[in-house]
Design an enzyme around this catalytic site. Sequence first.
Site, PDB file in Angstrom:
ATOM      1  N   LYS A 120       5.175  -1.804  -1.662  1.00  0.00           N
ATOM      2  CA  LYS A 120       3.782  -2.893  -1.664  1.00  0.00           C
ATOM      3  C   LYS A 120       3.394  -4.285  -2.204  1.00  0.00           C
ATOM      4  CE  LYS A 120       0.385   0.400  -0.521  1.00  0.00           C
ATOM      5  NZ  LYS A 120      -0.780   1.422  -0.531  1.00  0.00           N
TER       6      LYS A 120
ATOM      7  N   GLU B 239      -4.491   4.733   0.461  1.00  0.00           N
ATOM      8  CA  GLU B 239      -4.983   4.135  -0.959  1.00  0.00           C
ATOM      9  C   GLU B 239      -5.682   2.677  -0.466  1.00  0.00           C
ATOM     10  OE1 GLU B 239      -2.679   3.117  -4.125  1.00  0.00           O
ATOM     11  OE2 GLU B 239      -4.955   3.447  -5.767  1.00  0.00           O
TER      12      GLU B 239
ATOM     13  N   ARG C  91      10.410   8.830   3.929  1.00  0.00           N
ATOM     14  CA  ARG C  91      10.076   8.276   4.538  1.00  0.00           C
ATOM     15  C   ARG C  91      10.504   6.618   4.308  1.00  0.00           C
ATOM     16  NH1 ARG C  91       8.488   6.193  -1.538  1.00  0.00           N
ATOM     17  NH2 ARG C  91       6.458   4.992   0.009  1.00  0.00           N
TER      18      ARG C  91
END
Length: 591
Positions: free
Chosen positions: A307, A39, A297
């Site tokens: 983020k 994204e 992850r």
Amino acid sequence: MNPSAEAPSPTPSDFIRDVVAADVQAQRYPKIITRFPPEPNGYLHIGHAKSICLNFGIAREFGGTCHLRMDDTNPTKEDVEYVDSIQADVNWLISGFANDHLGLKPKGKKPETQTVNGKTDFHLGAVPVGTPEVEPFYASDYFDQIYQYAVALIRLGKAYVCDMTPEQTDEYRRLGKASPFRDRSIEENLDLFERMKAGEFADGTHTLRAKITVDAPNIWLRDPLIYRIRHAEHHHTGAKWCIYPMYDFAHCLEDYIEGITHSICTLEFEVHRPLYDWILEALELPRPLPHQYEFARLSLSYTVMSKRKLMQLVREGYVSGWDDPRMPTISGIRRRGVPARALRDFAYNIGITKYDGLTEVGVLDHAIRDDLNHVAHRKLAVLRPIKVVLTNLDENYAEELDAVNNPEDPNAGTRKVPFTRELYIESEDFREVPPPKYFRLRPGGEVRLKYGYIIKCEEVVKDAEGNIAELRCTVDLTTKRGGPNEGRKVKGTIHWVSAKHAIDAEVRLYDRLFTVPEPDAEGDFKAHLNPNSLEVITAKCEPSLAQATPEERYQFERLAYFALDKESAPGKLVFNRTITLKDTWAKEAKK
RNA sequence: UGCCUCAUGGUGUAAUGGUAGCACAGCAGAUUCUGGAUCUGCUUGUCUAGGUUCGAGUCCUAGUGAGGCAGCCA
């Protein structure tokens, strides 16, 4: 010639590649197509690097393609600013590895409508590598098609417009209660959805929901929302839309439209998989369906990966930007001087599993050192100088010594380094009162100058405050390589530069950003920031470093690996410390 | 709380019912004109309890622990 570049990349094996291999074996798909779908709302970090290496690695190993796709279905969160950095980071990371497998599409191209097995079908594939005028795939390019799929779902009686508020929706879903709007007629749903699209309703007043079940144990199957109203400009589609598809609805269709075979994501999407499959099956699509697979992850010690937190470090000025060399972002890691190959090796070494663990940064450090050891050119540079005067040499004694550029690579050749009466050596390499097992220079002691002669410390000269001003030494000119006493052994060899010829360079010594292995384990992660994560000094460098290039990697011998920073300029060199050499002595000295 | 997933040395991973191996880290030594690199050796492991089987890290049951999800984010 770069020896590490010649080594064949080992082929990894993991549970996802096992599935792909089985699918290839069974000829379930004409070609393997994966995708990397960030994204565009932030910079890519080393966790994304793991995913990139997985998805592009699979494309490479199975002769397939990996699409780079901007997953931009939320106009309020995304920005073009990030699109460029994402492309640059991906290109850098896969360059020389899987760039022949990078799937892009013609600029501005939208999905084509085709007929497959008598059914209308939408498709947009990648063009061959090397085609001019290409760009990444954009989820937002499929808004027309995704809208049509939504309409199709309504026509099948499998979706309805719901008028409940967000709060009501939450409560009903939690309770497993049916929405009062669940049994609207197809005609009414079609009409309302059309009016949602036309902008008749305010944000939050209506949604389109898949009609699956109201009380499934998996909450994501309780009539999930698939379209919401957002009167917002989209960075890619402008003001065309005021309704936007939700991730769950959009993502599987993006994959389908592009002909993705294996849709690989992280563990938190595991509970969404039944929905992924439900939507694709409900639509009765004519081509083979993609399937979703999940892996853990990456968590790395001594850093943060979210983020939000990285953004905070940037916004609040704890680092100089997203590409600050201390950041775990791909751009930061690159700027620090880490070769893409090292990052790929790291990704290979940690493997792919469903176990949610914490990887020690040491594994990354090792991959970086391992690669740099093979490729870096050795240079002499003194970070914290003390002056040495060789008293038995003539005032204007001058000589050029031969230095090996890279002992790991015979093809790297040799260079000359100037040797004169006055030198700088590292202050750490002299101790007036040496600790046990110290075998560098000491009063009355001997040490070898790398590529040069053995010297002996005769006198320590101090200034008025008692600080060491200079060391007066004698040199044994018979001890150079090729000289009559070249074989004379001394315990220590140290680096040095000729004082007269040394050039100054700004050197940025980076250390880990945090002082604890898990900065975000509890409390405020910023409380664990390392106050000494950056130290800037001026170093004395051998003159050949004036010709340093940004592409080249350097090892300042016995110290660390360095790379030129982007802020470096001719006459104003700036080096970033990529990573220190292993320092066994530091460990020994602590005992 | 519900649902989903995971569990092998300090860490990350392999072993697909048949000798528990690899990498990182650590320790010891060899070697070295980088206390780097290289080489050799060593320490340390199948979450627990039952079951199936000639044989279980692997299959079954229960438990324990950890993570994820429960946004009109992705």
